[in-house]
Design a protein around this motif. Structure first.
Motif, PDB file in Angstrom:
ATOM      1  N   SER A   1      -8.101  -1.028   8.847  1.00 31.63           N
ATOM      2  CA  SER A   1      -8.022  -0.079   7.727  1.00 31.63           C
ATOM      3  C   SER A   1      -8.298   1.315   8.261  1.00 31.63           C
ATOM      4  O   SER A   1      -9.145   1.500   9.137  1.00 31.63           O
TER       5      SER A   1
ATOM      6  N   GLU B   1       0.825  -1.203   0.000  1.00 31.24           N
ATOM      7  CA  GLU B   1       0.000   0.000   0.000  1.00 31.24           C
ATOM      8  C   GLU B   1       0.865   1.263   0.000  1.00 31.24           C
ATOM      9  O   GLU B   1       1.875   1.340   0.711  1.00 31.24           O
TER      10      GLU B   1
ATOM     11  N   ASN C   1     -16.570  -5.493  -9.431  1.00 30.71           N
ATOM     12  CA  ASN C   1     -15.516  -4.852  -8.632  1.00 30.71           C
ATOM     13  C   ASN C   1     -15.741  -3.355  -8.476  1.00 30.71           C
ATOM     14  O   ASN C   1     -14.850  -2.548  -8.701  1.00 30.71           O
TER      15      ASN C   1
ATOM     16  N   TRP D   1     -14.434  -0.181   0.109  1.00 27.51           N
ATOM     17  CA  TRP D   1     -14.793  -1.355  -0.702  1.00 27.51           C
ATOM     18  C   TRP D   1     -14.072  -2.603  -0.189  1.00 27.51           C
ATOM     19  O   TRP D   1     -14.677  -3.673  -0.056  1.00 27.51           O
ATOM     20  N   LYS D   2     -12.808  -2.483   0.160  1.00 27.40           N
ATOM     21  CA  LYS D   2     -12.015  -3.643   0.565  1.00 27.40           C
ATOM     22  C   LYS D   2     -12.541  -4.280   1.846  1.00 27.40           C
ATOM     23  O   LYS D   2     -12.494  -5.509   1.995  1.00 27.40           O
TER      24      LYS D   2
ATOM     25  N   ASP E   1     -11.780   3.216  -2.023  1.00 25.22           N
ATOM     26  CA  ASP E   1     -11.356   1.849  -2.299  1.00 25.22           C
ATOM     27  C   ASP E   1     -11.119   1.072  -1.013  1.00 25.22           C
ATOM     28  O   ASP E   1     -11.317  -0.151  -0.965  1.00 25.22           O
TER      29      ASP E   1
END
Length: 478
Positions: free
Chosen positions: A275, A156, A308, A284-285, A281
């Motif tokens: 997180s 990341e 996705n 979403w993960k 994003d």
């Protein structure tokens, strides 16, 4: 666990991040949004520290503008804070944590251990999580300043990293260095080398040890925080830090001020799911996906030949056809559409919106504004008129007030309204209305057991929220 051995949670809830625009705004930041479930990230954080066998009541540090929202959400979560400190100006984490540590010392003693948590992170409190808390607390009681390092699962580039050094025993490692957010190639090299961890921004600190390091390594920040605490005043259930003193603190993070300099720093490597939800994003993960990898919140979407992708909508139903790797986020008054894999670019877009006077308001104020009594949503506005939806919680009342430039007409939609106009009290129920002439002294209250909703029509030469003269107010805003 004895009271002396309990940990003091410090919940930082004052950030104004807008990387999750258009849902997150300066006036409604992401910690107060229900992004990963029915409760807000802030409420999830409070509930993680609600175990009275392990923790004392929390100390909350937040922006003065968020005080009622923070207090209301804490009440909804069933948590009564030990203290709520109000920052008059933003000064990053070093000054905020120093003030909280001073409060902890005053309330719980210098031997206390504080667990500093960001209120806008998504965390799964599994067995590894509680192991890390107990391990870090033990190290902090022996004088260490402990940071939690998340074992990376991908290279990341949106996180800072910590390089671990020698093993100190009992699950704790020394720290070699802190690494700024890297580019992709650097992140890949660090993961291949091993020994690097994501910087979670979460800490476990012995109060006396931390404050001693503050005095030695960041004396200006310590002095400003102490002066702000010494001159603080109690306002209802809040402690207002002195503005002049607190504003003198350098605008610096605790990482720069202390952790990159101190010889007492240690690292607890952890593996629990985490997180910082720094962009769409990331949302979403961590969210549950359908068989095509899509995440839809609130059920407000129909997807066809789409994969996705993330669709977030407060009200409007979104229909998506034939797309992949897309993020669609629709608030009441703005819509963001972009590649999900490039969601980090929302930040520069928000800066551009803020720089344009025509769109600046979209980065600051959400169409729905929350107040300690409930809130309101803007429905329609035009030349010399404005329509709003008001909602008042059971048992709450607005301030006794008057306006110099506008008259108002209220229509009750649901619930019961108690309306005071120039000393005369009326009770209205569904489908009943009342007129409030220009300059009248008035108040709205909800005496019932259910939410009061009404439509407010304002007419006049000036309709700004600052045209309010408060005469009496139970929330200290006169």
């Amino acid at each position: 666990m004895t009271d002396a051995a309990k940990i003091v949670p410090v919940v930082l809830a004052g950030g104004q991040g807008t990387r999750l625009w258009p849902m997150s705004r300066a006036a409604r930041p992401k910690q107060f949004l229900p992004l990963t479930g029915p409760t807000s990230l802030y409420q999830q954080t409070l509930r993680r520290v609600a175990d009275a066998t392990r923790y004392h009541a929390p100390i909350i540090v937040t922006n003065s503008e968020y005080r009622f929202l923070a207090a209301e959400q804490a009440q909804e979560a069933g948590v009564t804070p030990a203290a709520v400190l109000l920052e008059p100006v933003a000064r990053n984490t070093a000054a905020a944590i120093a003030a909280a540590a001073l409060q902890a010392r005053a309330s719980f003693g210098g031997d206390a251990v504080i667990h500093v948590l960001a209120s806008d992170h998504a965390v799964e409190a599994d067995a590894n999580y509680w192991w890390s808390v107990d391990t870090a607390a033990a190290a902090a009681r022996h004088g260490r300043l402990v940071t939690f390092g998340i074992t990376p699962t991908a290279p990341e580039t949106g996180y800072g990293y910590i390089e671990a050094a020698t093993d100190l025993g009992n699950g704790v490692r020394a720290v070699a260095r802190f690494v700024e957010k890297p580019d992709r190639a650097t992140a890949e090299r660090m993961l291949a080398a091993g020994g690097y961890y994501w910087n979670s921004g979460t800490f476990m600190l012995g109060v006396d040890s931390f404050l001693a390091e503050m005095q030695a390594l960041a004396p200006d920040t310590y002095a400003a925080a102490k002066a702000a605490m010494d001159a603080a005043r109690v306002d209802l259930d809040f402690i207002r830090l002195d503005e002049k003193a607190f504003a003198a603190a350098p605008n610096i993070s605790v990482d720069y001020a202390i952790f990159e300099k101190s010889r007492l720093v240690a690292l607890v490597p952890v593996t629990f799911p985490w997180s910082d939800l720094g962009a769409w994003d990331a949302v979403w993960k961590v969210s549950a996906k359908d068989r095509d990898g899509n995440v839809v919140t609130n059920g407000n979407a129909t997807l066809s030949n789409t994969s996705n992708s993330l669709v977030v909508s407060e009200k409007a139903h979104i229909a998506v056809e034939g797309l992949t790797d897309i993020a669609i986020v629709a608030s009441d008054d703005a819509i963001y559409v972009g590649k999900l894999s490039e969601a980090q670019r929302v930040g520069p877009m928000v800066k551009a919106l803020r720089a344009n006077p025509d769109t600046q308001g979209l980065t600051e104020i959400h169409r729905t504004a929350y107040r300690p009594w409930g809130g309101y949503s803007s429905v329609l506005s035009g030349d010399r008129f404005q329509v709003k939806r008001l909602f008042v919680k059971p048992g709450k009342k607005l301030s006794l007030q008057k306006h110099h430039h506008r008259a108002e007409h209220w229509v009750v939609v649901t619930g019961t309204a108690e309306v005071t106009i120039d000393g005369q009290v009326s009770t209205l129920t569904e489908n009943e209305s009342i007129y409030l002439p220009l300059g009248c002294v008035h108040r709205l209250a909800n005496p019932g057991k259910i939410l009061l909703e009404l439509i407010e029509v304002q007419t006049g030469s000036y309709l700004g929220e600052d045209d309010i003269i408060r005469i009496e107010d139970e929330f200290g805003r006169t």
